[in-house]
Design a protein around this motif. Structure first.
Motif, PDB file in Angstrom:
ATOM      1  N   GLU A  18       0.799  -1.277  -0.064  1.00  0.00           N
ATOM      2  CA  GLU A  18       0.135   0.141   0.109  1.00  0.00           C
ATOM      3  C   GLU A  18       0.742   1.221   0.081  1.00  0.00           C
ATOM      4  OE1 GLU A  18      -2.458  -0.732   3.337  1.00  0.00           O
ATOM      5  OE2 GLU A  18      -4.000  -1.859   2.255  1.00  0.00           O
ATOM      6  N   GLU A  19       2.007   1.290   0.998  1.00  0.00           N
ATOM      7  CA  GLU A  19       2.886   2.504   0.961  1.00  0.00           C
ATOM      8  C   GLU A  19       3.540   2.479  -0.603  1.00  0.00           C
ATOM      9  OE1 GLU A  19       3.204   4.703   3.429  1.00  0.00           O
ATOM     10  OE2 GLU A  19       1.347   3.647   4.168  1.00  0.00           O
ATOM     11  N   LYS A  42       1.190   4.060  -3.162  1.00  0.00           N
ATOM     12  CA  LYS A  42       0.762   5.536  -2.804  1.00  0.00           C
ATOM     13  C   LYS A  42       1.878   6.664  -3.387  1.00  0.00           C
ATOM     14  CE  LYS A  42      -1.423   5.044   1.794  1.00  0.00           C
ATOM     15  NZ  LYS A  42      -1.290   5.401   3.111  1.00  0.00           N
ATOM     16  N   GLU A  43       3.084   5.887  -3.290  1.00  0.00           N
ATOM     17  CA  GLU A  43       4.403   6.725  -3.884  1.00  0.00           C
ATOM     18  C   GLU A  43       4.371   6.530  -5.220  1.00  0.00           C
ATOM     19  OE1 GLU A  43       7.989   5.128  -2.458  1.00  0.00           O
ATOM     20  OE2 GLU A  43       7.392   5.296  -0.227  1.00  0.00           O
ATOM     21  N   GLU A  94       1.495   6.878  -7.288  1.00  0.00           N
ATOM     22  CA  GLU A  94       0.423   7.425  -7.698  1.00  0.00           C
ATOM     23  C   GLU A  94       0.938   8.808  -7.611  1.00  0.00           C
ATOM     24  OE1 GLU A  94      -2.891   6.440  -5.334  1.00  0.00           O
ATOM     25  OE2 GLU A  94      -3.228   4.449  -6.372  1.00  0.00           O
TER      26      GLU A  94
END
Length: 122
Positions: free
Chosen positions: A115-116, A119-120, A122
């Motif tokens: 998930e982390e 996020k980066e 996107e």
């Protein structure tokens, strides 16, 4: 006909079925035309989902080739997570006493890292 054209064609047919006369669509074989139109809308939605999945898969493969040395690359994390979930499900079904708190921890850690990383991106 490519996938995008098929999606447009299917949506057009669904709209026609929802608004036009019975004589135009003998393939519905006496069913209510709104029901038949609903099936076409569902098919179009599935085709849209297929298109999105193909684009995602293509993006992930390209990323893998671009960043092959990165151990926290999303495609690697995703594969590791799938593997851990498969192992957990197998143990749940065949040998539940072998499930340990470490299994849950690994699954959670991989999910969190994935998930982390996404996020980066996107």
């Amino acid at each position: 006909m490519n996938l995008e054209e098929t999606i447009k064609h299917t949506r057009k047919k669904a709209e026609e079925m929802a608004t036009k006369s019975v004589e135009l669509f003998p393939s519905c074989e006496g069913r209510k035309y709104l029901d038949c139109a609903e099936e076409y809308y569902q098919l179009a939605d599935w085709l849209e989902e297929l298109k999105e999945l193909r684009e995602y898969k293509k993006k992930m493969k390209a990323q893998f080739l671009d960043d092959i040395e990165n151990p926290l690359e999303p495609i690697k994390l995703s594969s590791a997570l799938e593997s851990e979930i498969f192992k957990y499900e197998y143990r749940t079904e065949h040998d539940p006493q072998k499930i340990s708190p470490l299994d849950y921890t690994i699954i959670y850690a991989l999910k969190h890292c994935l998930e982390e990383q996404l996020k980066e991106v996107e």
